[in-house]
Enzyme design. Structure first.
Site, mmCIF file in Angstrom:
data_model
loop_
_atom_site.group_PDB
_atom_site.id
_atom_site.type_symbol
_atom_site.label_atom_id
_atom_site.label_comp_id
_atom_site.label_asym_id
_atom_site.label_seq_id
_atom_site.Cartn_x
_atom_site.Cartn_y
_atom_site.Cartn_z
ATOM 1 N N ARG A 130 -15.438 0.105 16.680
ATOM 2 C CA ARG A 130 -16.389 -0.963 17.021
ATOM 3 C C ARG A 130 -15.849 -1.843 18.131
ATOM 4 O O ARG A 130 -16.618 -2.444 18.872
ATOM 5 C CB ARG A 130 -16.652 -1.846 15.794
ATOM 6 N N ASP B 150 -9.351 -14.250 16.194
ATOM 7 C CA ASP B 150 -9.411 -12.793 16.384
ATOM 8 C C ASP B 150 -8.054 -12.172 16.706
ATOM 9 O O ASP B 150 -7.950 -10.952 16.849
ATOM 10 C CB ASP B 150 -10.417 -12.448 17.506
ATOM 11 N N LYS C 280 -15.891 -6.911 24.477
ATOM 12 C CA LYS C 280 -17.013 -6.688 23.559
ATOM 13 C C LYS C 280 -17.792 -7.991 23.339
ATOM 14 O O LYS C 280 -19.023 -7.996 23.414
ATOM 15 C CB LYS C 280 -16.474 -6.178 22.206
ATOM 16 N N ASN C 281 -17.075 -9.079 23.068
ATOM 17 C CA ASN C 281 -17.756 -10.318 22.683
ATOM 18 C C ASN C 281 -18.390 -11.053 23.864
ATOM 19 O O ASN C 281 -19.071 -12.056 23.674
ATOM 20 C CB ASN C 281 -16.793 -11.245 21.928
ATOM 21 N N ILE D 240 -10.777 -21.034 10.952
ATOM 22 C CA ILE D 240 -12.141 -20.691 11.401
ATOM 23 C C ILE D 240 -12.928 -19.997 10.289
ATOM 24 O O ILE D 240 -14.066 -20.350 10.011
ATOM 25 C CB ILE D 240 -12.107 -19.791 12.657
ATOM 26 N N CYS E 50 -18.583 -7.981 10.092
ATOM 27 C CA CYS E 50 -17.283 -7.911 9.418
ATOM 28 C C CYS E 50 -17.267 -8.827 8.195
ATOM 29 O O CYS E 50 -17.805 -9.938 8.242
ATOM 30 C CB CYS E 50 -16.175 -8.359 10.359
ATOM 31 N N ARG F 201 -23.271 -8.531 13.288
ATOM 32 C CA ARG F 201 -23.729 -9.914 13.217
ATOM 33 C C ARG F 201 -24.308 -10.422 14.541
ATOM 34 O O ARG F 201 -25.318 -11.138 14.552
ATOM 35 C CB ARG F 201 -22.538 -10.773 12.797
ATOM 36 N N ARG G 75 -20.032 -16.750 6.701
ATOM 37 C CA ARG G 75 -20.649 -16.692 8.027
ATOM 38 C C ARG G 75 -22.156 -16.955 8.028
ATOM 39 O O ARG G 75 -22.960 -16.079 8.328
ATOM 40 C CB ARG G 75 -20.348 -15.347 8.686
ATOM 41 N N PRO G 76 -22.550 -18.168 7.702
ATOM 42 C CA PRO G 76 -23.978 -18.495 7.703
ATOM 43 C C PRO G 76 -24.536 -18.602 9.123
ATOM 44 O O PRO G 76 -23.779 -18.565 10.099
ATOM 45 C CB PRO G 76 -24.017 -19.858 7.020
ATOM 46 N N VAL G 77 -25.868 -18.742 9.225
ATOM 47 C CA VAL G 77 -26.502 -18.921 10.541
ATOM 48 C C VAL G 77 -27.256 -20.254 10.606
ATOM 49 O O VAL G 77 -28.106 -20.442 11.454
ATOM 50 C CB VAL G 77 -27.459 -17.746 10.895
ATOM 51 N N ASP G 78 -26.907 -21.195 9.700
ATOM 52 C CA ASP G 78 -27.636 -22.462 9.649
ATOM 53 C C ASP G 78 -27.594 -23.221 10.979
ATOM 54 O O ASP G 78 -28.578 -23.833 11.400
ATOM 55 C CB ASP G 78 -27.083 -23.342 8.501
ATOM 56 N N LEU G 79 -26.473 -23.164 11.683
ATOM 57 C CA LEU G 79 -26.349 -23.940 12.929
ATOM 58 C C LEU G 79 -27.142 -23.290 14.062
ATOM 59 O O LEU G 79 -27.643 -23.969 14.951
ATOM 60 C CB LEU G 79 -24.876 -24.093 13.311
#
Ligand code: EPU
Length: 429
Positions: free
Chosen positions: A408, A316, A22-23, A338, A126, A102, A131-135
């Site tokens: 999922r 995971d 999936k990933n 993580i 999830c 996400r 889980r920010p998206v700043d990077l």
């Protein structure tokens, strides 16, 4: 809503075909937005997240077709999807769609790189931390995109295109690396990505991008160098095996005892986890087409584990390993480094009789001789499957609610386990 019912106690014996990851499939599908030609992806798993992403991409005007099943193919054989992003009519990914997954946020990279504009809702996914998206935004800004945040949306613009840059990630981020890599392929000049994620899914994405004409060196190491090109073309690529699905079934047989061959997968994708399973008492060996895991007679030994970016022990697989440790001889310390909030399975495992104490980033698991079946409910994908692993040995019946999380990320879970002897069935809701 569907439920999964398990009667614990049966060992697992036989063969499980491992699906495409999936990933890896998700970023590969997103990479199709970088070209107007068709990208053909084989070994794509049949999962809810794949369908959700296809829906989001259809909204942009992307065409896709799913190849029909060939003779001899079962519903567990990966599918071949052809994706064509020729005439894009919209570069906005709305909240209703992005909030369910996400990874769909990553469309921002190919859209701004190829069209100079993207408006993408802040992501959901999830519930395993903030889980920010700043990077991801930092990487796009370095590549020359102007970024604005408006009403929950990230708007990225680069009317004259992106340019090469030096991107130093202060922490390892898989999504950040995917985004930087995809955007850099069409940027003018050279991009160096430092402290890049070394996950095999990054290397798989890079391998596909190279087939599409991208110039990339070092994917799979912590420094990736990308020489931008003016356009990419179509290609054909098979999605790599799912290392998390592999590890999950490996933990399941370590839990139940038995002898499983996991086919179409590779030990090198999850060596850290296999090493830990060896220490816990399972026998692990490589076969010509996969991995064989056995545990006969001997008990499970407690082993301490710390999650880390690849090649470390994957976050995971943390929940699944914790399920295994609930039955170990002794106490195991499981440290999650993580995600700050990825212990939601603890209280549900406790409902099955597990003894687990949380202290900051660590869970201390005291092994118990028996678990007892109960109704349980999971809040994320990997947490859900950890309850399946526990249910496989719990005395009596375990019912797992909210099965949509499993759908999922695990293709044909009940069928794969039932064929190997598990008493497991889906109860339609
Ligand atoms: N982070 C930031 N800022 C950012 C991005 C990440 O602080 O801009 C932090 C995260 O909050 C986290 C850490 O960095 O603490 C690592 O996050 P990463 O970006 O690597 O995670 P991701 O790309 O969002 C992917 C997988 C996850 C997997 C992680 C870690 C996909 C679709 N998702 O997420 O998979 O846990 O990498 O390996 O590839 C799952 O499949 O169940 C799953 C959650």
């Amino acid at each position: 809503m569907d439920r999964i019912r398990i009667r614990g106690g049966a060992p697992l014996n036989g063969l499980i075909p491992i699906s495409g990851a999936k990933n890896a499939a998700l970023p590969l599908m997103i990479a199709s937005l970088l070209t107007e030609d068709t990208l053909e992806l084989g070994n794509v798993p049949r999962l809810a997240d794949i369908s959700s992403l296809l829906r989001i991409m259809s909204n942009f005007g992307v065409d896709h077709s799913i190849a029909g099943r060939r003779p001899g193919q079962s519903s567990e054989t990966g599918q071949t999807i052809r994706v064509t992003a020729k005439s894009i009519i919209d570069t906005c990914a709305p909240y209703e769609l992005v909030s369910t997954m996400r990874a769909s946020f990553w469309v921002i990279a190919p859209l701004v790189a190829r069209f100079g504009h993207a408006k993408v809702s802040m992501p959901g996914g999830c519930a395993i931390g903030t889980r920010p998206v700043d990077l991801l935004i930092m990487a796009l800004a370095k590549l020359g995109a102007a970024i604005e945040i408006e009403g929950g949306y990230v708007v990225a613009t680069a009317p004259k295109g992106l340019h090469g840059a030096e991107i130093d990630f202060p922490k390892v981020t898989v999504g950040g690396t995917h985004v930087a890599l995809m955007a850099a392929t069409l940027a003018q000049g050279t991009t160096v990505i430092r402290n890049a994620a070394r996950e095999p899914e990054v290397a798989d994405l890079a391998a596909c991008l190279i087939k599409m004409g991208a110039k990339i060196q070092g994917a799979g190491t912590s420094e990736i160098v990308v020489e931008g090109v003016s356009s990419l073309y179509g290609a054909s690529h098979d999605v790599m095996p799912d290392r998390i699905e592999t590890g999950t079934y490996a933990m399941a047989v370590a839990m139940t005892g038995g002898d499983l061959v996991l086919e179409n997968t590779r030990a090198e994708y999850l060596q850290a986890a296999l090493d830990v399973l060896g220490q816990a008492g399972a026998e692990v060996s490589s076969t010509h087409s996969g991995i064989r895991i056995r545990r006969n007679g001997n008990g499970i030994q407690a082993v301490d584990v710390t999650t880390d970016p690849f090649p470390g022990f994957p976050t995971d697989l943390q929940a699944q390993f914790m399920a295994l440790m609930t039955r170990a001889n002794g106490t195991s310390r499981i440290r999650e480094t993580i995600f700050e909030n990825r212990f939601m399975h603890v209280q549900e495992l406790a409902r099955l009789g597990a003894h687990i104490r949380l202290d900051g980033d660590s869970a201390y698991v005291d092994g118990v001789p028996t678990l007892k079946g109960a109704p349980v409910m999971a809040t994320d994908l990997r947490a859900s499957v950890s309850l399946v692993i526990a249910g496989l040995v719990a005395e009596g019946e375990t019912t797992i609610n909210r099965v949509y999380h499993l759908d999922r990320g695990f293709e044909a879970l009940e069928a794969k386990l039932a064929r190997c002897g598990a008493e497991i069935e889906r109860v339609r809701g």
